[in-house]
Scaffold this active site. Structure first.
Site, short mmCIF file in Angstrom:
data_model
loop_
_atom_site.label_atom_id
_atom_site.label_comp_id
_atom_site.label_asym_id
_atom_site.label_seq_id
_atom_site.Cartn_x
_atom_site.Cartn_y
_atom_site.Cartn_z
N GLY A 294 0.83 -1.21 0.00
CA GLY A 294 0.00 0.00 0.00
C GLY A 294 0.86 1.25 0.00
O GLY A 294 0.48 2.28 0.56
N ARG B 131 0.06 5.55 -1.77
CA ARG B 131 -0.56 6.79 -1.28
C ARG B 131 -0.80 6.68 0.22
O ARG B 131 -0.48 5.65 0.82
CB ARG B 131 -1.89 7.07 -2.00
CG ARG B 131 -2.89 5.93 -1.90
CD ARG B 131 -4.12 6.25 -2.79
NE ARG B 131 -4.81 5.06 -3.21
CZ ARG B 131 -5.78 4.45 -2.52
NH1 ARG B 131 -6.17 4.95 -1.36
NH2 ARG B 131 -6.35 3.36 -2.97
N SER C 196 -4.39 -0.57 14.18
CA SER C 196 -5.13 0.68 14.36
C SER C 196 -5.63 0.72 15.79
O SER C 196 -5.88 -0.34 16.39
CB SER C 196 -6.33 0.72 13.40
OG SER C 196 -7.22 1.73 13.81
N TYR D 297 -13.53 -4.25 10.15
CA TYR D 297 -12.21 -3.62 10.04
C TYR D 297 -11.44 -3.77 11.37
O TYR D 297 -10.27 -4.15 11.38
CB TYR D 297 -12.40 -2.14 9.70
CG TYR D 297 -11.14 -1.32 9.70
CD1 TYR D 297 -10.22 -1.43 8.66
CD2 TYR D 297 -10.87 -0.41 10.73
CE1 TYR D 297 -9.05 -0.67 8.67
CE2 TYR D 297 -9.72 0.35 10.74
CZ TYR D 297 -8.81 0.22 9.70
OH TYR D 297 -7.67 0.97 9.71
N1 LIG Z 1 -6.31 6.56 7.83
C1 LIG Z 1 -6.46 6.28 9.10
O1 LIG Z 1 -7.10 7.02 9.85
C2 LIG Z 1 -5.85 5.05 9.69
C3 LIG Z 1 -5.89 4.90 11.08
C4 LIG Z 1 -5.33 3.77 11.66
C5 LIG Z 1 -4.75 2.82 10.86
N2 LIG Z 1 -4.74 2.98 9.51
C6 LIG Z 1 -4.12 1.93 8.72
O2 LIG Z 1 -3.10 2.49 7.92
C7 LIG Z 1 -2.93 1.72 6.75
C8 LIG Z 1 -2.94 2.63 5.51
O3 LIG Z 1 -4.16 3.32 5.47
P1 LIG Z 1 -4.38 4.63 4.60
O4 LIG Z 1 -5.24 5.50 5.40
O5 LIG Z 1 -3.09 5.12 4.10
O6 LIG Z 1 -5.25 4.02 3.41
P2 LIG Z 1 -5.42 4.52 1.89
O7 LIG Z 1 -5.09 5.95 1.77
O8 LIG Z 1 -6.77 4.04 1.49
O9 LIG Z 1 -4.29 3.66 1.12
C9 LIG Z 1 -4.38 2.28 1.03
C10 LIG Z 1 -3.20 1.72 0.27
O10 LIG Z 1 -3.36 0.31 0.15
C11 LIG Z 1 -3.36 -0.05 -1.22
N3 LIG Z 1 -4.29 -1.16 -1.47
C12 LIG Z 1 -5.62 -1.20 -1.23
N4 LIG Z 1 -6.13 -2.35 -1.67
C13 LIG Z 1 -5.10 -3.06 -2.22
C14 LIG Z 1 -4.99 -4.32 -2.87
N5 LIG Z 1 -6.06 -5.10 -3.06
N6 LIG Z 1 -3.77 -4.73 -3.29
C15 LIG Z 1 -2.68 -3.95 -3.13
N7 LIG Z 1 -2.73 -2.75 -2.51
C16 LIG Z 1 -3.93 -2.31 -2.07
C17 LIG Z 1 -3.81 1.20 -1.95
O11 LIG Z 1 -3.41 1.20 -3.32
P3 LIG Z 1 -4.41 0.67 -4.52
O12 LIG Z 1 -5.77 1.08 -4.15
O13 LIG Z 1 -3.86 1.27 -5.78
O14 LIG Z 1 -4.23 -0.82 -4.54
C18 LIG Z 1 -3.08 2.25 -1.15
O15 LIG Z 1 -1.73 2.30 -1.54
C19 LIG Z 1 -4.03 0.67 6.76
O16 LIG Z 1 -3.51 -0.54 7.27
C20 LIG Z 1 -5.03 1.24 7.74
O17 LIG Z 1 -5.78 0.22 8.36
C21 LIG Z 1 -5.26 4.08 8.90
#
Ligand SMILES: NC(=O)c1ccc[n+]([C@@H]2O[C@H](COP(=O)([O-])OP(=O)(O)OC[C@H]3O[C@@H](n4cnc5c(N)ncnc54)[C@H](OP(=O)(O)O)[C@@H]3O)[C@@H](O)[C@H]2O)c1
Lengths: 243, 82
Positions: free
Chosen positions: A8, A11, A138, A151
């Protein structure tokens, strides 16, 4: 130069982690289904002298394809030292209304896929005599949040996985840790209302939300030599939201 | 190096790295009595994949883990031939 795979990494948090690790001197292979403008821009900076930030497209929900992906990465990049299991989807909704396939696919991507990817990349770390795995969990994995039951289950699972695997591979010089971010401003939380974000900030000890760079710094720390005696932990980065 | 000598030399290297006392190696030695635990064998399989480009355990058919050292070596020798 140590090579780190960041899932991931195209972005959001994953890209932030990839960029931080490159700045810290690692060579990073970012994996996602497709590249992004932000990633290409980061690559232009990172790869000015030598290639340091690579991208390989792969759909991580294709569990059966993971062995071949790792084989290809090994052939292309050699030994992999670290893995950041960051890719995940954060589908929200009331459980009683959720489609069963949607529940399964979320667990598949957020939990099964990182476990299988770790299984195959561990080989490289075992043969290399050491390594690092950082799982992105998370705070909702241990606090709970209405509408995020599936989730949260996947994120809590990563903590149990972290602890047991840390015990299993510790004697090989491989550490396994989790980071648990609070709510971050990324695409995943883009549908959250501003008033809601303000409430979260107000309820946090530091009266703000953590940022991507804070979590990326935590991952860099766990990847590095300074964290050599830290394994099996959950490092919470939430500006004091859960204290 | 032959497949056999590669396997034996990796076993000795891992025993040193993991600080294990291993028995005298011979073909009839049951792996259970070798002084290696399952983690050591996992490390051995990882090293052999690098050295020989072979991993007989990840092939499509389910393979029983060999009982003796001779069986283990034969498994790799067969995989190298095919
Ligand atoms: N944002 C928050 O508030 C938050 C809080 C706590 C924890 N987290 C954790 O942080 C991590 C990153 O979250 P984020 O907020 O950065 O999410 P995001 O902006 O939605 O980015 C998700 C990333 O995962 C990739 N991805 C999604 N589906 C995929 C697939 N099937 N195969 C390969 N890559 C895939 C996406 O690229 P593509 O779509 O191009 O595949 C993207 O690079 C996650 O584990 C999330 O649970 C986030």
């Amino acid at each position: 130069m140590y090579k780190i795979v960041v899932t991931g990494g195209s972005r959001g948090l994953g890209l932030g982690i990839a960029v931080r690790l490159v700045e810290a001197g690692y060579e990073v292979i970012a994996i996602a289904r497709k590249s992004t403008k932000e990633l290409v821009a980061a690559q232009e900076v990172a790869n000015r002298d030598t290639p340091r930030l690579h991208f390989r497209a792969f759909d991580l929900s294709d569990i059966d394809g993971i062995a071949a992906l790792v084989k290809q990465l090994r052939a292309e990049f050699g030994k992999v030292y670290g893995l950041v299991n960051n890719a995940a989807v954060g589908t929200s909704g009331i459980l009683s209304n959720a489609r069963v396939e949607q529940i399964q696919s979320q667990i598949q991507l957020n939990t099964v896929s990182p476990i299988v990817l770790s299984k195959f990349l561990l080989r490289s770390m075992m043969a290399g005599g050491g390594g690092r795995i950082v799982n992105v969990s998370s705070i909702v994995g241990f606090t709970g949040y209405s509408g995020l039951s599936v989730y949260s289950a996947t994120k809590a699972a990563m903590i149990g996985f972290t602890k047991s695997l840390a015990r299993e591979v510790g004697q090989l010089g491989i550490t396994v840790n989790s980071v648990a971010p609070g709510f971050l401003d990324t695409e995943m939380t883009s549908e959250m209302e501003q008033s809601h974000k303000d409430t979260i900030a107000r309820r946090s000890a530091l009266r703000r939300m953590p940022e991507v760079i804070d979590v990326a710094n935590a991952v860099e720390f766990l990847m590095g030599e300074k964290a050599r005696n830290i394994t099996g932990i959950v490092l919470t980065v939430d500006a004091g939201n859960t204290v | 190096m032959t497949v056999r000598s590669t396997i034996l030399s990796e076993i000795y290297k891992i025993a040193v790295a993991q600080k294990r006392d291993i028995s005298t190696l011979h073909d009839d030695l049951p792996l259970m009595d070798s002084g290696f635990d399952s983690l050591c064998f996992a490390v051995l399989v990882a090293h052999l994949e690098d050295d020989l480009g072979l991993d007989p355990f990840s092939s499509a058919e389910e393979i029983e883990f060999p009982v003796t050292l001779g069986d283990f070596i034969a498994l790799y020798e067969n995989a190298a031939r095919t």
